[in-house]
Design a protein around this motif. Structure first.
Motif, PDB file in Angstrom:
ATOM      1  N   GLU A  11       0.829  -1.220   0.000  1.00 33.73           N
ATOM      2  CA  GLU A  11       0.000   0.000   0.000  1.00 33.73           C
ATOM      3  C   GLU A  11       0.853   1.256   0.000  1.00 33.73           C
ATOM      4  N   GLU A  12       1.848   1.258   0.889  1.00 34.29           N
ATOM      5  CA  GLU A  12       2.669   2.464   1.036  1.00 34.29           C
ATOM      6  C   GLU A  12       3.328   2.852  -0.286  1.00 34.29           C
ATOM      7  N   TYR A  13       3.773   1.854  -1.035  1.00 38.77           N
ATOM      8  CA  TYR A  13       4.491   2.154  -2.290  1.00 38.77           C
ATOM      9  C   TYR A  13       3.632   1.897  -3.525  1.00 38.77           C
ATOM     10  N   GLN A  14       2.335   1.670  -3.307  1.00 40.08           N
ATOM     11  CA  GLN A  14       1.381   1.447  -4.410  1.00 40.08           C
ATOM     12  C   GLN A  14       1.936   0.467  -5.438  1.00 40.08           C
ATOM     13  N   LEU A  15       2.268  -0.728  -4.941  1.00 38.44           N
ATOM     14  CA  LEU A  15       2.947  -1.712  -5.780  1.00 38.44           C
ATOM     15  C   LEU A  15       1.956  -2.505  -6.634  1.00 38.44           C
ATOM     16  N   THR A  16       1.584  -1.938  -7.758  1.00 43.10           N
ATOM     17  CA  THR A  16       0.777  -2.688  -8.722  1.00 43.10           C
ATOM     18  C   THR A  16       1.687  -3.681  -9.436  1.00 43.10           C
ATOM     19  N   ASP A  17       1.094  -4.627 -10.141  1.00 45.14           N
ATOM     20  CA  ASP A  17       1.899  -5.609 -10.888  1.00 45.14           C
ATOM     21  C   ASP A  17       2.802  -4.896 -11.889  1.00 45.14           C
ATOM     22  N   GLU A  18       2.264  -3.826 -12.491  1.00 41.63           N
ATOM     23  CA  GLU A  18       3.027  -3.074 -13.500  1.00 41.63           C
ATOM     24  C   GLU A  18       4.274  -2.427 -12.879  1.00 41.63           C
ATOM     25  N   ILE A  19       4.084  -1.858 -11.687  1.00 41.91           N
ATOM     26  CA  ILE A  19       5.222  -1.189 -11.029  1.00 41.91           C
ATOM     27  C   ILE A  19       6.244  -2.224 -10.560  1.00 41.91           C
ATOM     28  N   ILE A  20       5.757  -3.323 -10.029  1.00 41.96           N
ATOM     29  CA  ILE A  20       6.676  -4.390  -9.598  1.00 41.96           C
ATOM     30  C   ILE A  20       7.526  -4.832 -10.789  1.00 41.96           C
ATOM     31  N   LYS A  22       8.131  -3.015 -13.654  1.00 40.78           N
ATOM     32  CA  LYS A  22       8.996  -1.921 -14.136  1.00 40.78           C
ATOM     33  C   LYS A  22      10.252  -1.799 -13.273  1.00 40.78           C
ATOM     34  N   PHE A  23      10.078  -1.935 -11.963  1.00 38.10           N
ATOM     35  CA  PHE A  23      11.219  -1.767 -11.057  1.00 38.10           C
ATOM     36  C   PHE A  23      11.999  -3.067 -10.857  1.00 38.10           C
ATOM     37  N   GLY A  24      11.500  -4.164 -11.443  1.00 36.35           N
ATOM     38  CA  GLY A  24      12.221  -5.443 -11.359  1.00 36.35           C
ATOM     39  C   GLY A  24      12.337  -5.956  -9.936  1.00 36.35           C
ATOM     40  N   ILE A  25      11.285  -5.762  -9.159  1.00 36.21           N
ATOM     41  CA  ILE A  25      11.321  -6.119  -7.734  1.00 36.21           C
ATOM     42  C   ILE A  25      11.149  -7.631  -7.572  1.00 36.21           C
ATOM     43  N   SER A  26      12.090  -8.280  -6.867  1.00 37.08           N
ATOM     44  CA  SER A  26      12.034  -9.740  -6.710  1.00 37.08           C
ATOM     45  C   SER A  26      10.900 -10.153  -5.788  1.00 37.08           C
ATOM     46  N   ASN A  27      10.776  -9.458  -4.640  1.00 36.01           N
ATOM     47  CA  ASN A  27       9.738  -9.818  -3.680  1.00 36.01           C
ATOM     48  C   ASN A  27       9.142  -8.526  -3.124  1.00 36.01           C
ATOM     49  N   PRO A  28       7.918  -8.185  -3.505  1.00 41.06           N
ATOM     50  CA  PRO A  28       7.322  -6.896  -3.110  1.00 41.06           C
ATOM     51  C   PRO A  28       7.092  -6.770  -1.606  1.00 41.06           C
ATOM     52  N   ASP A  29       7.299  -7.842  -0.852  1.00 39.76           N
ATOM     53  CA  ASP A  29       7.170  -7.742   0.606  1.00 39.76           C
ATOM     54  C   ASP A  29       8.516  -7.498   1.268  1.00 39.76           C
ATOM     55  N   LYS A  30       9.561  -7.430   0.462  1.00 42.05           N
ATOM     56  CA  LYS A  30      10.900  -7.177   1.003  1.00 42.05           C
ATOM     57  C   LYS A  30      11.592  -6.136   0.110  1.00 42.05           C
ATOM     58  N   LEU A  31      11.460  -4.891   0.500  1.00 38.64           N
ATOM     59  CA  LEU A  31      12.053  -3.816  -0.304  1.00 38.64           C
ATOM     60  C   LEU A  31      13.311  -3.298   0.381  1.00 38.64           C
ATOM     61  N   SER A  32      14.391  -3.198  -0.382  1.00 36.98           N
ATOM     62  CA  SER A  32      15.623  -2.626   0.177  1.00 36.98           C
ATOM     63  C   SER A  32      15.455  -1.121   0.332  1.00 36.98           C
ATOM     64  N   ALA A  33      16.348  -0.508   1.095  1.00 38.38           N
ATOM     65  CA  ALA A  33      16.307   0.953   1.265  1.00 38.38           C
ATOM     66  C   ALA A  33      16.422   1.645  -0.082  1.00 38.38           C
ATOM     67  N   ALA A  34      17.296   1.134  -0.971  1.00 40.92           N
ATOM     68  CA  ALA A  34      17.502   1.776  -2.284  1.00 40.92           C
ATOM     69  C   ALA A  34      16.236   1.676  -3.135  1.00 40.92           C
ATOM     70  N   THR A  35      15.579   0.515  -3.094  1.00 40.70           N
ATOM     71  CA  THR A  35      14.348   0.376  -3.883  1.00 40.70           C
ATOM     72  C   THR A  35      13.253   1.292  -3.334  1.00 40.70           C
ATOM     73  N   LYS A  36      13.200   1.423  -2.021  1.00 40.20           N
ATOM     74  CA  LYS A  36      12.197   2.345  -1.439  1.00 40.20           C
ATOM     75  C   LYS A  36      12.447   3.768  -1.921  1.00 40.20           C
ATOM     76  N   ARG A  37      13.713   4.158  -1.959  1.00 30.72           N
ATOM     77  CA  ARG A  37      14.020   5.521  -2.458  1.00 30.72           C
ATOM     78  C   ARG A  37      13.615   5.661  -3.914  1.00 30.72           C
ATOM     79  N   ALA A  38      13.939   4.642  -4.713  1.00 30.71           N
ATOM     80  CA  ALA A  38      13.632   4.708  -6.151  1.00 30.71           C
ATOM     81  C   ALA A  38      12.126   4.805  -6.366  1.00 30.71           C
ATOM     82  N   LEU A  39      11.367   4.095  -5.549  1.00 34.93           N
ATOM     83  CA  LEU A  39       9.908   4.111  -5.711  1.00 34.93           C
ATOM     84  C   LEU A  39       9.303   5.463  -5.357  1.00 34.93           C
ATOM     85  N   LYS A  40      10.037   6.245  -4.563  1.00 32.47           N
ATOM     86  CA  LYS A  40       9.516   7.572  -4.172  1.00 32.47           C
ATOM     87  C   LYS A  40       9.789   8.629  -5.231  1.00 32.47           C
TER      88      LYS A  40
END
Ligand code: AAL
Length: 397
Positions: A11-20, A22-40
């Protein structure tokens, strides 16, 4: 617990399937600090805020000349078919602060006057002579006038520039002067007093020539106000400048340099410093232009946000829009270009300076381009074309 966390991150990062995807996120329940920054980061920013650049020599009188300093060019303007540029000019080497500062030239920008040159094509230049010279002994600008910018408003030409009063010690306070004329060729009338001065709330420690020793540093501009650039904005005049603080430190991004803005109702002032100053945490020479009802800025050289293009809706609150690989130094923007055509269109070509060595600098040209694809020679691009060039120069000078 883990169910809650899942919902929160998605919810916080509005992780739709499309965004997951685009950002190449391996596991949307485990976001690194860098990925959190990129998503902002804003999602609507693209290649249009980004550029690459190259520099080149100019011809005629602005070609490198042995024994002459030409540096810190103003913006380019065009009047009656001629480009105009103003710049800092002096001759001879600099001696630094170790000798006789009453008589030595301490910096390449010491003992300078402001000169100007004209050109039909922006490449071959004719030096026209001095525009604004140092004042008489005892005046606030008796030692050096330098690092100039041009602003044209309602048929009047305004040059804003740095001033130093003799003696040029390491603790001397630099100020900003203004001159105006009805013609780019002068004659210029100088303001009787500086239009901007450093904050006076720092306290030096001891009497010796050491600008790092302070009892109190004071505001970000307690030592020097530099690199003035006035732009009309929202019916007012915004004077952007670089501040140097007494007791300057080296930070994780380089020198502790920040920018400020002072605002006036009339081009001649009075200029009132914004209470929001400093308005940058990084930068060096000022490079600002109006864009999309706000103000854009290229931040270079010092501080954690160096090499970024930023934009603010109000000319005060700037956000990063792109990070560039590097940028020409001490840019003189080309105010004849269409600054509204795109965020960095005003940077398509202009002037810059280069250190030939510590004593001598000269003025050069630069051009920038947009990166459309990153491809190897012969590799197909997304739209199926192939190119030998992995950058497409959209507006080659
Ligand atoms: C430049 C500018 C100002 C400084 C000096 C000449 O980079 O910031 O102009 O005073 O260096």
């Amino acid at each position: 617990m883990s169910a809650d966390k899942k919902t929160n991150l998605r919810e916080e990062y509005q992780l739709t399937d499309e965004i997951i995807d685009k950002f190449g996120i391996s596991n949307p329940d485990k976001l690194s600090a860098a990925t959190k920054r990129a998503l902002k980061w804003p999602r609507d920013l693209g290649k249009d805020w980004f550029f690459e650049y190259e520099v080149y020599d100019l011809k005629g009188d602005l070609a490198y000349e042995e024994g002459v300093v030409r540096r810190d060019p103003s913006a380019l303007i065009k009047v009656d078919g001629l480009y105009y540029v103003w710049y800092t000019r002096s001759t001879g080497p600099s001696q630094g602060f170790g000798g006789d500062i009453e008589n030595d030239k301490v910096f390449p920008w010491d003992r300078c006057d402001i000169w100007y040159a004209t050109s039909e094509d922006g490449v071959t230049w004719k030096e026209q002579g001095p525009a604004v010279e140092r004042g008489p002994k005892g005046a606030y600008d008796d030692r050096s006038v330098f690092t100039v910018e041009i602003m044209v408003h309602e048929g009047v030409y305004y040059l804003s520039y740095q001033t130093v009063k003799s003696p040029y010690t390491v603790r001397v306070k630099n100020q900003i002067g203004l001159a105006w004329s009805n013609s780019p060729n002068g004659p210029w009338t100088k303001s009787e007093a500086p239009i901007l001065s450093p904050a006076d709330n720092g306290i030096w420690e001891g009497e010796e020539q050491n600008r790092f020793r302070v009892k109190k540093k004071g505001d970000f501009d307690s030592h020097k106000v530099h690199d003035p650039c006035i732009i009309p904005f929202n019916g007012k005049f915004h004077l952007y400048y670089k501040g140097e603080q007494m007791g300057e430190e080296i930070t994780f991004g380089g020198r502790q340099i920040r920018h400020g803005v002072a605002i006036a109702d009339h081009p001649k002032g009075p200029y009132i410093k914004s209470e929001y100053n400093p308005i940058s945490n990084s930068g060096h020479e000022i490079c600002v232009w109006p864009y999309n009802n706000g103000v854009a800025a290229l931040i270079t050289t010092d501080g954690p946000e160096k090499n970024t293009v930023q934009w603010s809706p109000d000319g005060i609150n700037f956000e990063i829009k792109s990070v560039v690989k590097g940028a020409p130094h001490a840019i003189g923007l080309n105010r004849t270009l269409d600054n509204e055509k795109g965020p960095v269109e005003i940077l398509r070509w202009g002037v810059t300076h280069k250190y030939m060595n510590y004593d001598y600098q000269y003025i050069r040209g630069f051009k920038t381009w947009t990166i459309e694809n990153h491809t190897a020679p012969g590799e197909a691009t997304k739209d199926g074309t192939t190119s030998d060039n992995n950058s497409v120069i959209t507006d080659k000078f």
